[in-house]
Design an enzyme around this catalytic site. Structure first.
Site, PDB file in Angstrom:
ATOM      1  N   ASP A 100     -10.717   3.688   4.798  1.00 42.82           N
ATOM      2  CA  ASP A 100     -11.100   2.272   4.728  1.00 42.82           C
ATOM      3  C   ASP A 100     -12.624   2.106   4.678  1.00 42.82           C
ATOM      4  O   ASP A 100     -13.123   1.035   4.337  1.00 42.82           O
ATOM      5  CB  ASP A 100     -10.592   1.531   5.976  1.00 42.82           C
ATOM      6  CG  ASP A 100      -9.345   0.711   5.693  1.00 42.82           C
ATOM      7  OD1 ASP A 100      -9.214   0.209   4.562  1.00 42.82           O
ATOM      8  OD2 ASP A 100      -8.510   0.587   6.602  1.00 42.82           O
ATOM      9  N   LYS A 156       0.845  -1.205   0.000  1.00 42.52           N
ATOM     10  CA  LYS A 156       0.000   0.000   0.000  1.00 42.52           C
ATOM     11  C   LYS A 156       0.881   1.257   0.000  1.00 42.52           C
ATOM     12  O   LYS A 156       0.620   2.217  -0.730  1.00 42.52           O
ATOM     13  CB  LYS A 156      -0.925  -0.006   1.232  1.00 42.52           C
ATOM     14  CG  LYS A 156      -2.059  -1.018   1.111  1.00 42.52           C
ATOM     15  CD  LYS A 156      -2.877  -1.183   2.390  1.00 42.52           C
ATOM     16  CE  LYS A 156      -3.944  -2.253   2.195  1.00 42.52           C
ATOM     17  NZ  LYS A 156      -4.770  -2.512   3.384  1.00 42.52           N
ATOM     18  N   GLN A 168      -4.030  -1.339   9.653  1.00 42.31           N
ATOM     19  CA  GLN A 168      -4.180  -2.647   9.023  1.00 42.31           C
ATOM     20  C   GLN A 168      -4.847  -3.621   9.985  1.00 42.31           C
ATOM     21  O   GLN A 168      -4.474  -3.739  11.148  1.00 42.31           O
ATOM     22  CB  GLN A 168      -2.795  -3.169   8.579  1.00 42.31           C
ATOM     23  CG  GLN A 168      -2.841  -4.454   7.759  1.00 42.31           C
ATOM     24  CD  GLN A 168      -3.547  -4.308   6.418  1.00 42.31           C
ATOM     25  OE1 GLN A 168      -3.595  -3.221   5.826  1.00 42.31           O
ATOM     26  NE2 GLN A 168      -4.111  -5.395   5.919  1.00 42.31           N
TER      27      GLN A 168
HETATM   28  N1  GUN Z   1      -7.206  -6.244   6.272  1.00 42.06           N
HETATM   29  C1  GUN Z   1      -7.692  -6.908   5.207  1.00 42.06           C
HETATM   30  N2  GUN Z   1      -8.246  -6.036   4.320  1.00 42.06           N
HETATM   31  C2  GUN Z   1      -8.115  -4.813   4.865  1.00 42.06           C
HETATM   32  C3  GUN Z   1      -8.489  -3.517   4.406  1.00 42.06           C
HETATM   33  O1  GUN Z   1      -9.082  -3.306   3.347  1.00 42.06           O
HETATM   34  N3  GUN Z   1      -8.143  -2.493   5.243  1.00 42.06           N
HETATM   35  C4  GUN Z   1      -7.520  -2.699   6.434  1.00 42.06           C
HETATM   36  N4  GUN Z   1      -7.248  -1.639   7.192  1.00 42.06           N
HETATM   37  N5  GUN Z   1      -7.176  -3.886   6.881  1.00 42.06           N
HETATM   38  C5  GUN Z   1      -7.464  -4.946   6.091  1.00 42.06           C
END
Ligand code: GUN
Length: 296
Positions: A120, A53, A97
Site C-alpha cells: 500500500d 481486490k 483495508q
Molecule cells: N482504503 C481506501 N483506499 C485504500 C487503499 O488504497 N488501501 C487500503 N489498505 N485501504 C484503503
C-alpha cells in the site's frame, strides 16, 4: 468542448494483461506472488473493495490469503495477524483495508507491517523514501492516477496541477509524486483542502484538476478552465431508489456539466477505481520479484 472520457477500465485491463504475463513468467521459476489481505469489521464499502481486490488477484494468478476479522477483536490480535504475515514466505504484500474501526490504532498497525511487504506504500519508511525520491512502493490510488494521465497522453511536466483533498491515502502522496524530478512528476502542484480560501480561484488556473475530497459536486463546471483535464478520485454512495442496491456511486465532480468544458475526464465508476487495484497487483508482483532477487 465535450471531453473525451478516460476509460480507466480499459487502461487497467491493458496493464493487468502485462502483469498476467509477468506472473506466468514467475510461475515458470516456481514463484507465486502472494497478498495477505486483512479486513476488520463489516463496513459494506470496505467489503466490496476487498472482494474486488482479491478477485483481481485471482484473475492474474496472484495467491491471496483472506483474513476477515471481527471489529470486536483487540488490537494485539490484529498485530498478531500482521506479524504472522510478515514472516510468511508465501506472502509478498500485506494489505489491511482502511479505515479500521475507530477503536483501533491505525498508525501502530501500519508501522508493524514489514516495509518490504508494504504494497500500500503507507509505512512511514516507504512514505519517507517516496518524498525523498528513492525507490519505494507508491500508494496505489495516487500511482494509478499518474498512470492514467500518462497513458492518456497528458503532459505532466510543467503542468499546473490542483489537487483537492489532503488525505494521507490520496492527496498528500499524489502531490509528492507529481513534484518529484521524475517521469511521473515535474508538475507545479497546489494542494487545496477544507480550509482553502476561494477554492475556485485555484481550480480555474489548473491544467489538471484532481478531486479527492470525498463529497459529491465539489468540482462544478464554473470551477474549471476550458480544456482542463479532470480526474475524479471520489467514490460516494448517494441514495437512488431506482437502483436495486438503493444507492448509486458518484464521484466528487459534477460529471454531466464538467464534461462539457473539460478536454479529458474520468467517470465514476470506471475511472480511477480499476487503476487503484491494478497498482496493488503491480506492487505485489514487484515485491515477489524483489524477494526472489530478480530486481535490484
Ligand atoms: N482504503 C481506501 N483506499 C485504500 C487503499 O488504497 N488501501 C487500503 N489498505 N485501504 C484503503
Amino acid at each position: 468542448m465535450t471531453a473525451k472520457i478516460i476509460d480507466g477500465k480499459q487502461i487497467a485491463a491493458d496493464m493487468r494483461a502485462k502483469l498476467r504475463t509477468d506472473v506466468a513468467d514467475l510461475a515458470k521459476k516456481g514463484i507465486v506472488p502472494g497478498l495477505g489481505v486483512i479486513l476488520v469489521g463489516d463496513d459494506p464499502a470496505s467489503k466490496s473493495y476487498v472482494t474486488a481486490k482479491q478477485k483481481a488477484c485471482e484473475e492474474i494468478g496472484i495467491y491471496s490469503e483472506d483474513n476477515r476479522l471481527s471489529a470486536s477483536i483487540p488490537q494485539n490480535q490484529l498485530m498478531a495477524h500482521i506479524n504472522r504475515l510478515n514472516k510468511d514466505p508465501k506472502i509478498h504484500g500485506i494489505l489491511t483495508q482502511l479505515p479500521l474501526p475507530r477503536h483501533f490504532d491505525e498508525l501502530e498497525m501500519l508501522m508493524a507491517i514489514d516495509p518490504a511487504k508494504d504494497v500500500d506504500g503507507f509505512h512511514p519508511v516507504n512514505v519517507g523514501k517516496m518524498v525523498t525520491g528513492q525507490k519505494a512502493f507508491l500508494p496505489c490510488t495516487p500511482h494509478g492516477v499518474v498512470q492514467l494521465l500518462i497513458k492518456s497522453g497528458v503532459k505532466i511536466e510543467g503542468a499546473n496541477v490542483v489537487i483537492v483533498g489532503r488525505s494521507n491515502i490520496v492527496g498528500k502522496p499524489l502531490a509528492n509524486i507529481l513534484i518529484q524530478k521524475s517521469p511521473l512528476g515535474n508538475a507545479t502542484v497546489t494542494v487545496c483542502h477544507t480550509r482553502t480560501k476561494n477554492l475556485a480561484e485555484h481550480t480555474k488556473r489548473a491544467d489538471i484538476v484532481i478531486a479527492a475530497a470525498g463529497h459529491p459536486n465539489t468540482i462544478t463546471a464554473g470551477m474549471i478552465k476550458d480544456g482542463a483535464v479532470v480526474i475524479d478520485v471520489g467514490v460516494n454512495r448517494v441514495e437512488d431508489s431506482t437502483k436495486k442496491a438503493g444507492y448509486r456511486l458518484v464521484g466528487d465532480v459534477d460529471f454531466e456539466n464538467v464534461k462539457e468544458k473539460a478536454s479529458l475526464i474520468t467517470p465514476v465508476p470506471g475511472g480511477v477505481g480499476p487503476m487503484t487495484i491494478t497498482m496493488l497487483l503491480y506492487n505485489t508482483v514487484e515485491s515477489a520479484k524483489h524477494a526472489a532477487g530478480l530486481l535490484k
